[in-house]
Design an enzyme around this catalytic site. Sequence first.
Site, PDB file in Angstrom:
ATOM      1  N   HIS A  31       0.968  -1.317  -0.115  1.00 38.11           N
ATOM      2  CA  HIS A  31       0.270  -0.125   0.112  1.00 38.11           C
ATOM      3  C   HIS A  31       0.878   1.432   0.050  1.00 38.11           C
ATOM      4  CE1 HIS A  31      -3.840  -2.167   0.019  1.00 38.11           C
ATOM      5  NE2 HIS A  31      -3.149  -2.972   0.903  1.00 38.11           N
ATOM      6  N   ASP A  33       2.223   2.192  -3.301  1.00 39.91           N
ATOM      7  CA  ASP A  33       2.563   2.426  -4.587  1.00 39.91           C
ATOM      8  C   ASP A  33       1.648   3.453  -4.957  1.00 39.91           C
ATOM      9  OD1 ASP A  33       0.157   0.727  -4.673  1.00 39.91           O
ATOM     10  OD2 ASP A  33       0.869  -0.384  -6.592  1.00 39.91           O
ATOM     11  N   LEU A 122      -1.917 -12.660  -6.028  1.00 37.48           N
ATOM     12  CA  LEU A 122      -0.857 -12.989  -6.627  1.00 37.48           C
ATOM     13  C   LEU A 122      -0.872 -12.296  -8.137  1.00 37.48           C
ATOM     14  CD1 LEU A 122      -0.121 -16.675  -5.600  1.00 37.48           C
ATOM     15  CD2 LEU A 122       0.816 -14.428  -4.648  1.00 37.48           C
ATOM     16  N   ASP A 169       1.637  -4.014  -9.781  1.00 35.10           N
ATOM     17  CA  ASP A 169       1.379  -5.523 -10.083  1.00 35.10           C
ATOM     18  C   ASP A 169       1.692  -5.498 -11.567  1.00 35.10           C
ATOM     19  OD1 ASP A 169       0.404  -5.690  -7.420  1.00 35.10           O
ATOM     20  OD2 ASP A 169      -1.757  -5.731  -8.198  1.00 35.10           O
ATOM     21  N   TYR A 219     -10.633  -0.992  -0.456  1.00 34.95           N
ATOM     22  CA  TYR A 219      -9.055  -0.543  -1.194  1.00 34.95           C
ATOM     23  C   TYR A 219      -9.462   0.805  -1.364  1.00 34.95           C
ATOM     24  CZ  TYR A 219      -5.213  -0.391  -4.238  1.00 34.95           C
ATOM     25  OH  TYR A 219      -4.226  -0.250  -4.757  1.00 34.95           O
TER      26      TYR A 219
HETATM   27  C1  GLA Z   1      -2.981  -4.532  -5.182  1.00 30.08           C
HETATM   28  C2  GLA Z   1      -2.895  -3.280  -5.997  1.00 30.08           C
HETATM   29  C3  GLA Z   1      -1.439  -2.438  -5.829  1.00 30.08           C
HETATM   30  C4  GLA Z   1      -1.074  -2.512  -4.439  1.00 30.08           C
HETATM   31  C5  GLA Z   1      -1.419  -3.579  -3.601  1.00 30.08           C
HETATM   32  C6  GLA Z   1      -1.040  -3.080  -1.973  1.00 30.08           C
HETATM   33  O1  GLA Z   1      -2.231  -5.606  -5.203  1.00 30.08           O
HETATM   34  O2  GLA Z   1      -3.150  -3.589  -7.186  1.00 30.08           O
HETATM   35  O3  GLA Z   1      -1.256  -1.659  -6.833  1.00 30.08           O
HETATM   36  O4  GLA Z   1      -1.680  -1.152  -4.011  1.00 30.08           O
HETATM   37  O5  GLA Z   1      -2.703  -3.924  -3.676  1.00 30.08           O
HETATM   38  O6  GLA Z   1       0.353  -2.980  -1.813  1.00 30.08           O
END
Ligand code: GLA
Length: 372
Positions: A31, A33, A122, A169, A219
């Site tokens: 969290h 990014d 993942l 990701d 989120y």
């Molecule tokens: C998900 C989101 C990422 C990031 C993570 C938490 O995977 O797609 O962009 O924010 O949660 O680190």
Amino acid sequence: MDPVRTFLQTFGAPPEVMRFAPGRVNLIGEHTDYNGGYVLPCALSMGVTCLCRRREDRKLRLYSLDFPDDGIIELDASEPELGGRWTDYPAAVVRSLAVFGAPLTGGADLMFKGSVPPGSGLSSSAALEVATGMALSDAFGLGLSGSELARIGQLAENRFIGVNCGIMDQFASALGTPYNAMLLNTQTLEYSFTPIDLSRAVPVIVNSMVKHSLASSAYNDRRRECEAALSALKSRLDKPTLCAYTPEEFESIGGVIADETVYRRARHVISENDRTLKAAEALRENRLNDFGRLMNLSHASLRDDYEVSCPELDFLAETAQNAEGVFGARMTGGGFGGCTVNLVEPDRVESFVGMIRSAYLKRFGVEAKAYI
Ligand code: GLA
């Protein structure tokens, strides 16, 4: 099943290109990014393969070897309906290609084969988006770079799927390689790799089998709380992102955040960013005990301050942290389910997996899966 042969049988002609995009596991930097911070993901050997052949008309035909439903998209339809199916992801990528200034000049047949368990944190969706982008870029000679493909995938999520995710990701999927941790500065998109010395430590992923739902409002709520924290901090010290504040600066001016929940969200983000940089350094210097300690602290911060863990992930992380031969363990990905990542001594991997699976079965009555 041989995907090339199935492609030929399904579409009546062989594919012109075949591209693979991996899923990812995030070692630390959760969290951060969407707050301009650092992340340390690693590409997986599991991923999504996309086979593609251009068509003469303006149709996109989508077929999956994993899901029963397929789809047809008309390139010229103004707003194709997205209906909560896997085909939304390639459809969203095609729409973001156009927004990005690289519209498709014709139709295509696309076939997908994936090995990332969906909904497990993942990044199966990022792998699907990036594989689509890679295959279309090759087939149509669009010449898109890895960083562009990552941004196209993120745009697809943000604008068309409705998940306000950061870049981690898609970036890890487009540019990562297995067994190499990628330190990514999400503000500048500069990145570097550190190999994981597998003779000393093996990343083991344990799947709680609790499906997370990123689209769920939690989120997006966290993002809003981070924005509120930033605007409060800015009134005392003007910086562009939450991760631009050091822990020391936060210590001295954090009191300006009136809301206690928002304060804890910011404390997680700023401390996690600091942990990520320290962890990357520890990995480079092969200080695995230090790396593991930072993983454990990251889990506690995600559980207590950011509140994105769940009882299953807490149980898995805490059980691992107390086990022999484990450097560190934490939940990985967005949270509310999905997986933990554990750094384990190579000769303890087998006993660790057996121990944690049976403890989890006993506690929750569920068979956890492990990926080594
Ligand atoms: C998900 C989101 C990422 C990031 C993570 C938490 O995977 O797609 O962009 O924010 O949660 O680190």
